[in-house]
Design a protein around this motif. Structure first.
Motif, PDB file in Angstrom:
ATOM      1  N   ARG A 178     -67.121 -15.502  44.766  1.00  0.00           N
ATOM      2  CA  ARG A 178     -66.301 -15.903  45.913  1.00  0.00           C
ATOM      3  C   ARG A 178     -67.049 -15.535  47.185  1.00  0.00           C
ATOM      4  O   ARG A 178     -67.895 -14.639  47.182  1.00  0.00           O
ATOM      5  N   GLU A 202     -66.264 -14.676  51.346  1.00  0.00           N
ATOM      6  CA  GLU A 202     -65.242 -14.333  52.315  1.00  0.00           C
ATOM      7  C   GLU A 202     -65.832 -14.328  53.719  1.00  0.00           C
ATOM      8  O   GLU A 202     -67.001 -13.988  53.907  1.00  0.00           O
ATOM      9  N   GLY A 216     -62.670 -11.268  55.806  1.00  0.00           N
ATOM     10  CA  GLY A 216     -61.694 -10.832  54.816  1.00  0.00           C
ATOM     11  C   GLY A 216     -60.908 -11.949  54.167  1.00  0.00           C
ATOM     12  O   GLY A 216     -60.090 -11.710  53.284  1.00  0.00           O
ATOM     13  N   GLU A 217     -61.133 -13.194  54.580  1.00  0.00           N
ATOM     14  CA  GLU A 217     -60.428 -14.349  54.013  1.00  0.00           C
ATOM     15  C   GLU A 217     -61.351 -15.119  53.063  1.00  0.00           C
ATOM     16  O   GLU A 217     -62.478 -15.444  53.427  1.00  0.00           O
ATOM     17  N   VAL A 218     -60.858 -15.381  51.855  1.00  0.00           N
ATOM     18  CA  VAL A 218     -61.640 -16.140  50.883  1.00  0.00           C
ATOM     19  C   VAL A 218     -61.768 -17.587  51.369  1.00  0.00           C
ATOM     20  O   VAL A 218     -60.774 -18.257  51.624  1.00  0.00           O
ATOM     21  N   LYS A 219     -63.014 -18.051  51.483  1.00  0.00           N
ATOM     22  CA  LYS A 219     -63.291 -19.417  51.937  1.00  0.00           C
ATOM     23  C   LYS A 219     -63.713 -20.330  50.792  1.00  0.00           C
ATOM     24  O   LYS A 219     -63.595 -21.551  50.896  1.00  0.00           O
TER      25      LYS A 219
END
Length: 149
Positions: free
Chosen positions: A12, A14, A17-20
């Motif tokens: 994954r 990020e 802090g946000e999964v893209k």
């Protein structure tokens, strides 16, 4: 283009802090468009990656492709693959394509893989990203469309 391909159990990316983007079993492909690269190199490169036999068959031999195993691909832009470390201690990146060209070829590469029927997710071009992966094997392959020395 220059690629670093890793067979992964999962990966994954990020940003803040946000999964893209993410993939389960399949490939993490770190991609760098190099100076002088054109659109003509992208489709053949995507086809090569899609057919690269680096997944195990029933006999335990690397004989299956990401297509064969119905895997996904996470494509992440990484201009640092163009690093020149021959002089001094600070790498130079002048061999990388300019940002606008790099973005265009990176996005085209992801589209070409997707057009082959592979689930594809991406990072964010030019962003400060954190990449998390579980390398499976480990299997890591370097691919370059040209011999650049």
């Amino acid at each position: 283009m220059r690629l670093l391909i890793q067979r992964v159990a999962e990966a994954r990316v990020e940003v803040g802090g946000e999964v893209k983007g993410r993939t389960g079993p399949g490939l993490l492909v770190l991609a760098c468009a190099m100076a002088g690269d054109t659109e003509e190199v992208v489709a053949p490169l995507a086809a090569k990656v899609s057919k690269l036999r680096i997944f195990e068959d029933a006999a335990g031999k690397m004989n299956r492709s990401v297509l064969d195993v119905s895997g996904g691909i996470l494509v992440v832009s990484q201009f640092t693959l163009a690093a020149d470390t021959r002089r001094g201690n600070r790498p130079g990146f002048s061999a990388a394509a300019p940002p606008e060209t790099g973005r265009r070829l990176y996005e085209q590469f992801a589209r070409e893989l997707s057009a082959l029927g592979i689930p594809v997710e991406t990072g964010v071009f030019g962003a400060d990203m954190q990449v998390h992966l579980v390398n499976d094997g480990p299997v890591t392959i370097w691919m370059d469309t040209e011999d650049r020395g």
